[in-house]
Write a protein that holds these residues in place. Structure first.
Motif, PDB file in Angstrom:
ATOM      1  N   TYR A   1       5.326   9.350  -7.779  1.00 35.52           N
ATOM      2  CA  TYR A   1       6.685   8.823  -7.753  1.00 35.52           C
ATOM      3  C   TYR A   1       6.806   7.587  -8.655  1.00 35.52           C
ATOM      4  N   LYS A   2       8.003   7.379  -9.178  1.00 28.63           N
ATOM      5  CA  LYS A   2       8.287   6.150  -9.928  1.00 28.63           C
ATOM      6  C   LYS A   2       8.866   5.137  -8.951  1.00 28.63           C
ATOM      7  N   VAL A   3       8.247   3.968  -8.883  1.00 27.46           N
ATOM      8  CA  VAL A   3       8.499   3.018  -7.796  1.00 27.46           C
ATOM      9  C   VAL A   3       8.989   1.676  -8.342  1.00 27.46           C
ATOM     10  N   LEU A   4       9.966   1.096  -7.648  1.00 30.50           N
ATOM     11  CA  LEU A   4      10.368  -0.292  -7.877  1.00 30.50           C
ATOM     12  C   LEU A   4      10.090  -1.068  -6.602  1.00 30.50           C
TER      13      LEU A   4
ATOM     14  N   HIS B   1       0.815  -1.211   0.000  1.00 33.49           N
ATOM     15  CA  HIS B   1       0.000   0.000   0.000  1.00 33.49           C
ATOM     16  C   HIS B   1       0.846   1.258   0.000  1.00 33.49           C
ATOM     17  N   LEU B   2       2.013   1.220   0.619  1.00 35.84           N
ATOM     18  CA  LEU B   2       2.913   2.367   0.528  1.00 35.84           C
ATOM     19  C   LEU B   2       3.415   2.545  -0.902  1.00 35.84           C
ATOM     20  N   ALA B   3       3.714   1.431  -1.573  1.00 41.37           N
ATOM     21  CA  ALA B   3       4.151   1.514  -2.971  1.00 41.37           C
ATOM     22  C   ALA B   3       3.049   2.097  -3.846  1.00 41.37           C
ATOM     23  N   MET B   4       1.806   1.659  -3.631  1.00 41.85           N
ATOM     24  CA  MET B   4       0.684   2.169  -4.416  1.00 41.85           C
ATOM     25  C   MET B   4       0.424   3.642  -4.100  1.00 41.85           C
ATOM     26  N   SER B   5       0.513   4.004  -2.823  1.00 42.81           N
ATOM     27  CA  SER B   5       0.331   5.402  -2.432  1.00 42.81           C
ATOM     28  C   SER B   5       1.359   6.293  -3.122  1.00 42.81           C
ATOM     29  N   ALA B   6       2.619   5.854  -3.106  1.00 39.82           N
ATOM     30  CA  ALA B   6       3.680   6.641  -3.724  1.00 39.82           C
ATOM     31  C   ALA B   6       3.468   6.764  -5.231  1.00 39.82           C
ATOM     32  N   ALA B   7       2.985   5.692  -5.845  1.00 39.59           N
ATOM     33  CA  ALA B   7       2.716   5.731  -7.286  1.00 39.59           C
ATOM     34  C   ALA B   7       1.587   6.704  -7.599  1.00 39.59           C
TER      35      ALA B   7
END
Length: 475
Positions: free
Chosen positions: A171-174, A161-167
């Protein structure tokens, strides 16, 4: 008469563990389980898992991210009034116009389109508004590990969920999955056939590179080199780009995991025994840096296994920020304390061993350091856990995030649909339930983003001071 046949019927009102008939219990037991049955059970789970996962897939077998409505975009993603948003689209026909499910109905947009719209508002809109998130130029991606060796604390779901929030924030996320259970990989629809599509070849490459350098030294001393086997030779050809796969999120990529990745926990100590000077804890950091991955992304999230093994050590050593989820219960508080105790002993042992050699050779000593370490209370129930959570806050101080992530119906329902809550269509829920469910995860992301921005700002200030040739000024 057989004494087992004279059992009385269960008395009304007694607990269910009284008056269990031994003959009936034996009859229901079934045959003993052998090793081969484990395979049958695993196959059944695999079929069920595939069935559940496929319910969220398109006809082509791929996951697809849902669309976002004008209401969502203007409330959560682009800070403008809905009327102004519609006026901007009308006056700029070259911008994405969205699609309506009914004539004259609400407009819906893909996330790709939302990102394009955000770029337009950032360049043409009010400079006082944050259309794109803070990201200093010239600085590498920040690596964030989510870890705890106790299972069931919400580690993978928090990381996802943090990755999805950042996206969603732009932000570009890996996302890197280090857990051989592959739950994070499933969330993002990853396809991983064997360990060669995981981080394993990157770790093997790091050791092979060390071994080649060591062998050159051995040859210079007239000693026989250690052999570089087929696994290591193949790993030397592998780059991070060979492992990174796109997901159904346009700005989230993935290095996935699957069961065979667990063999790294057995292989790494074998390599370490052969190459005593190999800095195995630097393997992931060095390969990501060497391959330019830190320049290609804004944030890298690492989901670690629920154990402090070699994979977790690599993830933690690579990280700038460490997040440790835990529930507001005595057992989870106790287990998390033991996790930090083990972190201390593990990394202190590495430092002591390395620095003993460094002092003998007159080299600078090493020290692990994280820009921020925070614990996060997950699945918080304010009606039952407020006192214990407050006690945990009192003992941990700022190490415990002041936001306690509540559990709502949205979280459970989204999980049943094999989705993150940000992937769930709000029309499938009561609007109030959706808004309340988002609030707790949005607040978790806000707490994390504050850490992220603080870390970046510190580095930016140091960089500016260095370029100006002056000491960094404190705020």
């Amino acid at each position: 008469m057989d004494r087992f046949s004279m059992r009385a019927a269960p008395s009304e009102g007694l607990p269910p563990y009284f008056n269990i008939d031994p003959d009936l219990a034996h009859a229901e037991l079934g045959e003993p389980t052998g090793t081969h049955e484990f395979s049958q059970i695993a196959d059944a789970c695999a079929r069920g898992r595939a069935d559940l996962a496929n319910r969220g897939l398109e006809d082509d077998g791929q996951k697809k991210l849902r669309l976002f409505s004008t209401w969502e975009i203007t409330k959560y993603l682009i800070p403008v009034a809905p009327a102004h948003f519609r006026r901007v689209l009308k006056s700029n026909p070259d911008l994405p116009q969205g699609q309506s499910e009914t004539e004259g109905g609400a407009k819906w947009f893909t996330l790709d389109e939302v990102l394009r719209l955000r770029t337009h508002f950032a360049s043409e809109g009010s400079k006082a508004k944050e259309y794109r998130p803070y990201r200093p130029k010239g600085l590498p991606a920040k690596i964030v590990s989510v870890a705890n060796f106790k299972g069931g604390v919400g580690k993978t779901s928090t990381c996802a969920h943090l990755a999805m929030s950042a996206a969603l924030d732009g932000y570009k996320v890996l996302v890197i999955d280090l857990d051989s259970q592959g739950s994070m990989t499933s969330i993002f629809g990853g396809k991983v056939s064997d360990e060669w599509q995981t981080v394993f070849p990157l770790l093997a490459r790091h050791y092979a590179t060390h071994l080649r350098r060591d062998n050159q030294g051995r040859l210079d001393r007239g000693e026989a080199p250690h052999p570089i086997d087929d696994t290591l030779s193949e790993a030397l050809k592998t780059r991070s780009s060979d492992l990174i796969q796109a997901t159904h999120w346009p700005n989230i990529d993935l290095i996935g995991a699957q069961l065979n990745l667990y063999w790294a926990e057995f292989q790494i100590p074998v390599w370490r025994m052969q190459g005593r000077s190999w800095k195995l804890w630097d393997a992931l950091t060095d390969t990501l840096d060497e391959d330019g991955v830190l320049d290609d992304y804004d944030i890298i999230f690492i989901d670690t296994p629920p154990a402090l093994g070699y994979l977790t050590i690599n993830g933690l050593a690579a990280s700038d920020i460490l997040l440790v989820p835990m529930g507001a219960s005595f057992l989870e508080f106790d287990s998390t304390g033991r996790f930090f105790d083990m972190l201390h002993s593990t990394f202190q042992s590495i430092e002591d061993g390395e620095n003993m050699a460094a002092r003998a050779l007159g080299r600078p000593e090493m020290a692990f350091q994280w820009d921020a370490v925070r614990t996060i209370i997950t699945r918080y129930d304010g009606s039952q856990q407020a006192e214990l959570a407050g006690l945990m806050q009192a003992y941990l101080g700022r190490t415990l995030s002041p936001h306690w992530q509540g559990y709502t119906a949205l979280i459970g329902q989204a999980g049943e649909q094999v989705n993150g809550i940000y992937e769930a269509d709000y029309r499938d829920f009561n609007r109030e339930t959706y808004v309340r469910g988002r609030e707790t995860f949005d607040a978790t992301y806000a707490s994390f983003k504050k850490l992220l921005i603080g870390v970046w700002r510190g580095e930016e200030r140091a960089q500016q001071a260095e370029e100006a040739g002056t000491p960094e000024l404190s705020l």
